[in-house]
Scaffold this active site. Sequence first.
Site, PDB file in Angstrom:
ATOM      1  N   GLU A 529       0.838  -1.153  -0.032  1.00 39.38           N
ATOM      2  CA  GLU A 529       0.077  -0.191   0.021  1.00 39.38           C
ATOM      3  C   GLU A 529       0.765   1.428  -0.035  1.00 39.38           C
ATOM      4  OE1 GLU A 529      -2.856  -0.220   3.176  1.00 39.38           O
ATOM      5  OE2 GLU A 529      -3.938  -1.627   2.238  1.00 39.38           O
ATOM      6  N   GLU A 633      -6.420  -7.859  -0.295  1.00 43.10           N
ATOM      7  CA  GLU A 633      -7.037  -7.585   1.126  1.00 43.10           C
ATOM      8  C   GLU A 633      -8.451  -7.318   0.975  1.00 43.10           C
ATOM      9  OE1 GLU A 633      -5.187  -5.008   3.521  1.00 43.10           O
ATOM     10  OE2 GLU A 633      -3.200  -5.486   3.125  1.00 43.10           O
TER      11      GLU A 633
END
Length: 773
Positions: A529, A633
């Site tokens: 991320e 995710e």
Amino acid sequence: MPPSSRVPRESPARRERRRKTHQRVDSNGDLNQQTDDQYSESPSPSKSRPKPTKHRERRDPRAPESAYSKTTATTSAALSAGQLAQLDQLNRKLGWDEQDVEPKPRQRDLRDAPRTRRDVALDRESEEREAERERRRREHRERKRRRREDERAAALETEAEDTDHRTYAHNKHRRRERDRVVSGQRLERGSEGYYSEKEEIRDDVRLRGGGGSSDLDYDKDQRRRKRRKRIFIGVGILILFLAIVIPVGVVLSQRKAAGSQDGGAASTNATQPANSNLNGLSESSIPSSYQGTNLDPFTWYDTTDYNVTFTPELVGGLSVMGLNSTWDDSKRANDKVPALQDSWQYGTMPVRGINLGGWLSIEPVITPSLFQSYTTHDNVIDEYTLTQKLGATNAKTTLEKHYSSFVSEQTFADIQAAGFDHVRIPFSYWAVITYDGDPYVGNVSWRYLLRGIEWARKYGLRVNLDLHGAPGSQNGWNHSGRQGAIGWLNGTDGALNGDRTIAIHQQLSTFFTQPRYKNIIAMYGLVNEPRMVELTTATVLNWTQTAITTVRSNNYTGLIVFGDGFMGLDKWQGQLQNDKSLLLDVHQYVIFNVQQIVLNHHDKIKFACEGWTQQATRSMNTATGFGPTLCGEWSQADTDCAQYLNNVGVGSRWEGTLNMINTPGGSSDGSQLSPTCPTANSPQCSCSNANADPSTYSAEYKQWLLMFAEAQMHSFEQGWGWFYWTWQTETAAQWSYKAGLAAGTMPNTTWTRAFDCSQSIPDFGGLGLPENY
């Protein structure tokens, strides 16, 4: 015999009174002075009269220990009527009357004589003695009453005390029996006085002002002291018990909630493993230069399943200590997927994977117990501040216990049983190296990562390596290690931290291109991320290209994973498309923006089926997107209510309590101070039911959670597949796949589903499912 010498006869009543008077004098020694003098020298009434002493002469309070006083006790009770008559005759000859205590002439009639001052004094003295006796009797009755009350209280004492008391009383009685005088009165040893056969009159009653404590008072004092001691001890134990039990109870209740919601997440307070593989191994076998270092297995908290034979070997500057020299890649996760040694057809076979979040990279939402003991003043909000607060030694102890207990071999067995075929393992840069000023626990998590990979191998699970925290923090969020400013490719040390990350990949890719990892390390993540919406896109892309080149130069042939940077999948069309075996990683949630969290239950499932399916389809097409795309995710949570999800110490969007202004890296832009649940706070938006134990969920809510999870699985499999976030948590049930399995809100296996997006979606509002919780 002449009449003058004849002994007059007397009535039996007078004789009895005289006998009692004599016995009373004999027993109690309460004679007047002249009478004592009269009989102190002779045991016989025929003795000549001694010289009288003056009345005002001070007398001894006790009878003189003459031959008479020694023998009277044995003879007084045996005087015959004749002897008594002779005694009376002698008294009359001497001028004594049987009722008087002072000598007077026989011919004088005292009843007719006027009373003298001496007579008055004698009467007063007699009255005072009688008053004193009455006072003693009253005091004795009061003492007796109190003794009865004390005896009733003593009956409630413990058996041990009763036994001790009875033993003491028995011994005391035996002492009294030993010391008894033949007159029938008892004389205790020491300073105690006479005691009646009928009543035990204590010295402190007989003597004014106390005169010392009696046996009874001693017993009473002892009992009071023991009672007070027991009370003090009891109160102390109670305080200590509460001081221990209350904090422990709080922790256990939290653990119980975690166990009920997550099937029993491992505790950082778990008992240390036996480490039996160290048996027979001498510490001296470790070279002295390595003793006490991370290569010394005697310093390890947990040696389970490690090869503890010392080796200093390094690959890429990283230790192989703990690894076995052989491995087996013949296992497969289930009968629907190939064994590790066989090729996986990515893009054709969907990836069904699970994250091991919160294990080697700490996240407050996953393990809140590591953060709950601190106050706002402590400012412990991430792994950086946690280890800083703990200090080096305590941080190492605390986190190694966590590494050891939070994930075990059984974790991988359960993951395989749930139908997973891949596992994503997040770890952070301090597993490899730490820099000056870093408080992180360096290198310890490295060997737990290696052991986790070997356990995955044992159950046929392929591994996705995920560098979750980069030097400087690539996103400024707590799960990067340090919440606040982004210091990776940004700020003063941004370029330095970018270079440091490349150097880490140089080491990692060298290590994981060893033959033992060729089949199991299926995916290699560059960085988790990166917050590209806050960074310069070109800088991140250049760094990404450099990282890819570094990894490939070390002959890694698996998939290299990079994140979408939150820019949106469509924006990756034309970027990095010349490199082979790259995989774009996107993370999809409906709770971190207002536009999606306000959707009702029906519309959230619809968005998963339509919105995310369309995104995956476009991204998979190189004409409209990057190409190979995977969801790394996602979760079934439909609120952002979980504790610490939005950072430690802040609230939620759902209830309108998300205040990020005063948090590190926060601002008013990230805050949400008005409720954003589907009812627009009418009825009121509440996190109570969303954070409740899954066992309390309604049937409708459980049905929705299961359908929402299966809809996302169907959608993400329109791409290359998915990894659920995460396998287990301490309390956040909707973020734990393990808890979902236990609650029936996840399919029993990843491929046995009752719902897909081709089916109609029920109206859950019409079924009675509240939209505000």
